[in-house]
Design a protein around this motif. Structure first.
Motif, PDB file in Angstrom:
ATOM      1  N   LEU B  97       0.835  -1.203   0.000  1.00 20.08           N
ATOM      2  CA  LEU B  97       0.000   0.000   0.000  1.00 20.08           C
ATOM      3  C   LEU B  97       0.866   1.247   0.000  1.00 20.08           C
ATOM      4  CD1 LEU B  97      -2.746  -1.022   2.569  1.00 20.08           C
ATOM      5  CD2 LEU B  97      -3.036  -0.747   0.118  1.00 20.08           C
ATOM      6  N   GLY B  98       1.952   1.195   0.779  1.00 18.53           N
ATOM      7  CA  GLY B  98       2.844   2.346   0.866  1.00 18.53           C
ATOM      8  C   GLY B  98       3.477   2.681  -0.465  1.00 18.53           C
ATOM      9  N   LEU B 100       2.287   1.904  -3.440  1.00 11.84           N
ATOM     10  CA  LEU B 100       1.236   2.428  -4.317  1.00 11.84           C
ATOM     11  C   LEU B 100       1.008   3.913  -4.050  1.00 11.84           C
ATOM     12  CD1 LEU B 100      -1.362  -0.467  -4.145  1.00 11.84           C
ATOM     13  CD2 LEU B 100      -0.210   0.317  -6.202  1.00 11.84           C
ATOM     14  N   ALA B 101       0.937   4.257  -2.760  1.00 11.38           N
ATOM     15  CA  ALA B 101       0.706   5.659  -2.394  1.00 11.38           C
ATOM     16  C   ALA B 101       1.876   6.536  -2.832  1.00 11.38           C
ATOM     17  CB  ALA B 101       0.476   5.774  -0.891  1.00 11.38           C
TER      18      ALA B 101
END
Lengths: 160, 110
Positions: B97-98, B100-101
Motif C-alpha cells: 500500500l505504501g 502504491l501511495a
C-alpha cells in the motif's frame, strides 16, 4: 511510471475533513505553533496527495473571531511521531480565512473547488503513520478546535 | 558451455536493465522506463558487437527485459490477476500500500 493496482487493493478518491474518521482536533496555542489536526492513517490503508491536490483550511479563535495572520503547515510523521517533516506551508489567508459568514460558510475556498490552494509537491503516508496540520499563531489568539474547517483532497488505497 | 555463458550474460543484462534505463532516463527525462529499456537494449544489441561480442549479448538481455516489462500486463499470471510489471526480470517485491501511495504521490495533477 504506471503502477497497476494489484488484486485485493482498491484505489478511491479521498477527502480529509475535520469530520473524517481518525481525525482528532485540538485547540491552538497563542503566539506558538500547535498541532491542531492529527490524522492517523488507518490499518490496511495508505493515502497519497499528488502535486496539485487541493487544500483549504479555516479556523476561528475561542472568542469566535476569524484568524488572519497565522501559518498553516502540513506535516508528515512516522507511526511513533519521532520524526516530522513539513511538506506544505501556507499563510492562513491563502487557504481559507479572510471572509466572514459562519464556519467557513460561503468562503470561496470551500464553496468553489477551483479556488482552493494547490499542494506544491506530492506526498504520501502509509498505515499507522500520521498526517498533521499545525497552526502557528501570530496574533495572540487561541485557535478553537470546534471552529476548524478543513478540506484536503487526495487518493486512498485500501486493502480489502 | 558457450551457450551457458551467453545466457548468463543475457541474464546479467536483464538484471542490469534498471541501472541502464535509470541512466538513460536521466539523460532523456521524458522517456518512460520501459521505452528507455527498449532504446538502450536495442542500441546495445545492434551496435554492441563493435565494442565486444558480449556487449551484444548484454544488450539482448536488456532488450528482453524491456519487452517483458512492456507486455507484462498482457499475459495473466497463473492463478489469475495481471502481474504488477516486473521488468522481465520478475520482481518478487510485493506491491505494498505504501509503494502504491508513493507512486501516486509522484504524479502531477496540474
Amino acid at each position: 511510471m504506471t503502477v497497476r493496482v494489484p488484486k485485493g487493493v482498491v484505489k478511491l478518491p479521498f477527502t480529509l475533513t475535520e469530520y473524517s474518521t481518525g481525525v482528532s482536533l485540538a485547540d491552538g496555542v497563542a503566539n506558538s505553533e500547535a498541532e491542531v489536526v492529527t490524522f492517523q492513517i488507518p490499518r490496511n490503508m495508505s493515502v497519497a496527495f499528488p502535486s496539485g491536490s487541493r487544500f483549504a483550511f479555516y479556523a476561528r479563535d475561542t472568542a469566535n473571531a476569524e484568524l488572519f495572520l497565522g501559518t498553516v503547515r502540513v506535516k508528515l510523521a512516522d507511526a511513533n511521531k519521532t520524526t516530522k517533516f513539513t511538506v506544505a506551508e501556507f499563510p492562513i489567508g491563502a487557504v481559507g480565512c479572510g471572509a466572514s459568514g459562519g464556519k467557513a460558510a460561503g468562503l470561496p475556498q470551500f464553496a468553489d473547488r477551483e479556488k482552493r490552494a494547490l499542494i506544491a509537491a506530492g506526498f504520501s503516508r502509509n498505515s499507522d503513520e500520521f498526517l498533521i496540520i499545525t497552526y502557528e499563531d501570530k496574533e495572540g489568539k487561541v485557535l478553537d478546535d470546534d471552529e476548524i474547517a478543513l478540506i484536503l483532497e487526495g487518493v486512498q488505497f485500501i486493502q480489502i | 558451455m558457450e551457450d551457458m555463458i551467453d545466457l548468463a550474460v543475457m541474464g546479467i543484462g536483464a538484471g542490469a536493465k534498471g541501472t541502464v534505463t535509470g541512466w538513460l532516463s536521466k539523460v532523456m527525462p521524458g522517456v518512460s522506463e520501459d521505452i528507455a529499456a527498449l532504446i538502450a537494449g536495442g542500441a546495445l544489441y545492434w551496435f554492441g558487437d563493435r565494442i565486444h561480442p558480449m556487449v551484444k549479448k548484454f544488450g539482448a538481455g536488456v532488450l528482453i527485459a524491456g519487452i517483458g516489462q512492456l507486455t507484462s500486463g498482457l499475459v495473466p499470471k497463473l492463478g489469475g490477476g495481471a502481474t504488477a510489471g516486473g521488468g522481465g526480470a520478475t520482481s518478487t517485491t510485493p506491491i505494498t500500500l505504501g509503494r502504491l501511495a508513493e507512486a501516486e504521490a509522484a504524479r502531477r495533477l496540474v
